[in-house]
Scaffold this motif. Structure first.
Motif, PDB file in Angstrom:
ATOM      1  N   LEU A  65      30.972  -9.994  19.663  1.00 51.33           N
ATOM      2  CA  LEU A  65      31.398 -10.589  21.015  1.00 51.33           C
ATOM      3  C   LEU A  65      32.685 -11.618  20.760  1.00 51.33           C
ATOM      4  O   LEU A  65      32.460 -12.286  19.931  1.00 51.33           O
ATOM      5  N   HIS A 112      32.040 -15.668  25.183  1.00 52.05           N
ATOM      6  CA  HIS A 112      30.949 -16.050  26.457  1.00 52.05           C
ATOM      7  C   HIS A 112      31.548 -17.156  27.167  1.00 52.05           C
ATOM      8  O   HIS A 112      31.547 -18.465  26.468  1.00 52.05           O
ATOM      9  N   GLU A 113      31.645 -17.073  28.451  1.00 49.17           N
ATOM     10  CA  GLU A 113      32.169 -18.311  29.200  1.00 49.17           C
ATOM     11  C   GLU A 113      31.046 -18.535  30.394  1.00 49.17           C
ATOM     12  O   GLU A 113      30.670 -17.394  30.867  1.00 49.17           O
ATOM     13  N   ASN A 114      30.532 -19.767  30.415  1.00 43.51           N
ATOM     14  CA  ASN A 114      29.508 -19.933  31.456  1.00 43.51           C
ATOM     15  C   ASN A 114      30.018 -21.086  32.349  1.00 43.51           C
ATOM     16  O   ASN A 114      28.917 -21.387  33.226  1.00 43.51           O
ATOM     17  N   GLU A 166      20.656 -16.216  31.722  1.00 42.14           N
ATOM     18  CA  GLU A 166      21.738 -15.261  31.969  1.00 42.14           C
ATOM     19  C   GLU A 166      22.359 -15.519  33.190  1.00 42.14           C
ATOM     20  O   GLU A 166      23.624 -15.367  33.409  1.00 42.14           O
ATOM     21  N   SER A 221      22.515  -9.832  36.065  1.00 41.46           N
ATOM     22  CA  SER A 221      23.565  -9.569  35.063  1.00 41.46           C
ATOM     23  C   SER A 221      23.715  -8.018  35.275  1.00 41.46           C
ATOM     24  O   SER A 221      22.814  -7.222  35.369  1.00 41.46           O
ATOM     25  N   ASP A 254      28.107 -16.224  34.365  1.00 40.44           N
ATOM     26  CA  ASP A 254      28.446 -15.962  33.092  1.00 40.44           C
ATOM     27  C   ASP A 254      29.297 -14.812  32.660  1.00 40.44           C
ATOM     28  O   ASP A 254      29.201 -13.750  33.588  1.00 40.44           O
ATOM     29  N   TRP A 269      30.636 -12.247  29.397  1.00 36.31           N
ATOM     30  CA  TRP A 269      30.637 -12.032  28.076  1.00 36.31           C
ATOM     31  C   TRP A 269      31.547 -10.861  27.774  1.00 36.31           C
ATOM     32  O   TRP A 269      31.749  -9.972  28.461  1.00 36.31           O
ATOM     33  N   TRP A 320      33.006  -8.189  24.828  1.00 39.49           N
ATOM     34  CA  TRP A 320      33.026  -7.624  23.376  1.00 39.49           C
ATOM     35  C   TRP A 320      34.263  -6.950  23.081  1.00 39.49           C
ATOM     36  O   TRP A 320      34.846  -6.219  23.822  1.00 39.49           O
TER      37      TRP A 320
END
Length: 246
Positions: A44, A47-49, A119, A199, A238, A240, A242
């Motif tokens: 990963l 991750h931006e929330n 999520e 999601s 959110d 994510w 990878w």
């Protein structure tokens, strides 16, 4: 002071900004060095929330009510003075360029089930569903663009709707990668329950990637900025990303 006209002189439509310059954010030498620290093991990358972002893009500067606060783009087109850059894992930067949007770090989904770790979490970027500005004779053009990512194996993002949700059509993902001269639309993503959100995971397996998120067109079509059906948005809670294993 917010003027009641979508054609005010500071409108970004009049700044001569090329769309490619907006989305393909140029990296500096220092950024390029930092991007060398982007993971290459398939892990990963980030991750931006959006919970650490500043509230932005609303007519009222202070939050009043999560579901009735009006976005600036219900009245005029809106773009910040400069993009937002975030550094992940103290190693590499990602720059986000936005237009016709609002940022809310605390409100969560319309159903009220968001938490800071779910999520579909509390923070989000709201993109104005396409509306027609009668005073200027043009449409809104909401976008969330990410700067160059060295590699992307897959992404995951959570989506919900806000405002007048029946006039929201989902979220479209567009991608441009190594060897490609233009953006390609991957798909539109609509949560089964728009007020709760959902999601989605998308496999890409591409290098030197630009990501762009824009609102999909609703079955109801394009509205006008009439103050009634103009408060409608698709929310990205959110994101994510990878890397590819080298």
């Amino acid at each position: 002071m917010l003027l009641g006209s979508c054609e005010k002189p500071s409108n970004y439509r009049f700044l001569g900004v090329n769309e490619d310059e907006l989305s393909d954010t140029t990296t500096t030498i220092n950024d390029s060095i930092s991007l060398a620290k982007y993971p290459t093991d398939g892990s990963l990358a980030f991750h931006e929330n959006f919970q650490g972002w500043k509230r932005d893009g609303y007519i009222n500067e202070v939050k009043q009510d999560c579901e009735t606060d009006l976005m600036i783009t219900t009245v005029i087109m809106y773009q910040p003075n400069k993009p937002v850059t975030k550094t992940y894992n103290n190693k590499f930067p990602v720059t986000y360029s936005l237009q016709d949007f609002a940022v809310n770090p605390t409100c969560g989904n319309k159903a009220g089930t968001s938490t800071d770790t779910s999520e579909v979490s509390l923070g989000y970027v709201a993109l104005q569903s396409e509306i027609y500005y009668e005073c200027g004779g043009h449409n809104s053009d909401a976008q969330l663009n990410l700067s160059l990512l060295p590699s992307v194996s897959k992404i995951k993002f959570s989506v919900s709707y806000g405002g007048d949700v029946e006039y929201v059509g989902g979220l479209s993902l567009w991608v441009k990668a190594e060897g490609e001269s233009s953006y390609t639309r991957i798909d539109d993503y609509s949560p089964a329950n728009p007020t709760e959100g959902q999601s989605f995971t998308v496999n890409l397996n591409k290098k030197n990637v630009y990501l762009r998120f824009v609102p999909a067109i609703s079955d109801k079509g394009i509205g006008v900025n009439d103050g009634i059906h103009s408060n409608r948005n698709v929310r990205i809670h959110d994101l994510w990303v990878w890397s590819i294993k080298e």
